[in-house]
Enzyme design. Structure first.
Site, PDB file in Angstrom:
ATOM      1  N   HIS A 119       6.630  -3.662   6.018  1.00 26.10           N
ATOM      2  CA  HIS A 119       7.113  -4.604   5.002  1.00 26.10           C
ATOM      3  C   HIS A 119       8.171  -5.570   5.537  1.00 26.10           C
ATOM      4  O   HIS A 119       8.927  -6.150   4.763  1.00 26.10           O
ATOM      5  CB  HIS A 119       7.663  -3.828   3.791  1.00 26.10           C
ATOM      6  CG  HIS A 119       6.591  -3.102   3.024  1.00 26.10           C
ATOM      7  ND1 HIS A 119       6.857  -2.146   2.074  1.00 26.10           N
ATOM      8  CD2 HIS A 119       5.245  -3.205   3.068  1.00 26.10           C
ATOM      9  CE1 HIS A 119       5.708  -1.684   1.573  1.00 26.10           C
ATOM     10  NE2 HIS A 119       4.728  -2.300   2.160  1.00 26.10           N
ATOM     11  N   SER A 189       7.262   7.225  -2.499  1.00 22.28           N
ATOM     12  CA  SER A 189       6.621   7.601  -3.758  1.00 22.28           C
ATOM     13  C   SER A 189       5.106   7.471  -3.676  1.00 22.28           C
ATOM     14  O   SER A 189       4.396   7.924  -4.563  1.00 22.28           O
ATOM     15  CB  SER A 189       7.154   6.725  -4.898  1.00 22.28           C
ATOM     16  OG  SER A 189       6.931   5.362  -4.587  1.00 22.28           O
TER      17      SER A 189
END
Ligand code: OAD
Length: 244
Positions: A119, A189
């Protein structure tokens, strides 16, 4: 923490390991995760309101300010015991790839070398029109500076919601994932694609899946080993038991 006895020799003899990390690994350094509510003035926003190309188009100053604060914060904190344990793991495993969704650079500060940043990284900026001008943040003056080549706005070199991941990084991550013997998913997550698909790809190609998280996640039912707790506590213990 109980480490299943068969896992210790298995990890020791595994020549190819991938670790995927998320915001949970930096949480013990004092950085908030994406699911923690934002504080103060920023409480009125969700990351999805600020980390998009549309938000940058609409309110570039606000987005710059948001990233400037995050960068300042990331620069103030130190790698924690979890980051250090992953750097230590890399020194023992012949082919170790650390795939991270984090943009804070803390894995590199801890000494990890083979790091794939899916990212991006908040310490770099790039041209919003794709000139490919990458600079260190420090060189940039002003709140929403412009590209020296084309005059378009400069932006943080991070992946925003709705954007493609950098192709080379993703290809490297997929290749390492397909060929690894063990895949760790740590402090993530598992909600954001395509990173979330990597553990399942590893499993399909025969890897043993290990998850470390303070909470159960959508991945948990699919893993071979789940260690519930803080990465900064579990990882050092695991590394000590296997390679110590
Ligand atoms: P999240 O904030 O979604 O998830 C953090 C995970 O870490 C949660 O599952 C927590 O239970 C867990 N956790 C928290 N503290 C922990 C600790 N000390 N030790 C172990 N686990 C801990 O963060 P990510 O999964 O990284 O994308 O989020 C993925 C992506 O979603 C981010 O890279 C970002 C975000 O939107 C982009 O910016 C494109």
């Amino acid at each position: 923490m109980e480490i299943p006895s068969e896992l210790i020799p298995f990890l020791r003899s595994s020549g190819r390991i991938v670790a995927l990390t998320g915001a949970g690994v930096s949480q013990e350094s004092g950085l908030r995760t994406f699911r923690d509510p934002m504080e103060g003035l920023w409480a009125q926003y969700r990351p999805e309101d600020l980390a998009t190309p549309e938000a940058f188009e609409r309110t570039p100053e606000l987005v710059w300010e948001f990233y400037a604060r995050r960068r300042l914060k990331a620069g103030e904190v130190q790698p924690n015991a979890g980051h250090l344990a992953l750097a230590e793991m890399e020194r023992h495993v012949p082919h170790f790839t650390l795939v991270t969704q984090n943009v804070d650079g803390l894995h590199q500060s801890a000494g990890s070398e083979n790091v794939v940043e899916l990212h991006g990284n908040i310490t770099r900026v790039k041209c919003s029109h794709g000139c490919g001008v990458f600079s260190e943040w420090e060189e940039i003056q002003g709140k929403a500076p412009t590209c020296p080549a084309c005059g378009a706005k400069l932006r943080p070199d991070v992946v925003w919601f709705g954007e493609m991941l950098p192709g080379d990084e993703l290809a490297t991550a997929v290749q390492a994932t397909r060929t690894c013997a063990v895949f760790f998913s740590i402090g993530t997550s598992g909600l954001v694609q395509p990173a979330a698909a990597l553990p399942l790809l590893a499993k399909q190609t025969g890897a043993v899946l290990v998850e470390i998280n303070t909470e159960l996640t959508p991945l948990t039912p699919s893993v071979d080993y789940f260690f519930q707790g803080k990465a900064g506590e579990i990882l050092p213990e695991l590394v000590r038991a296997v390679w110590g």
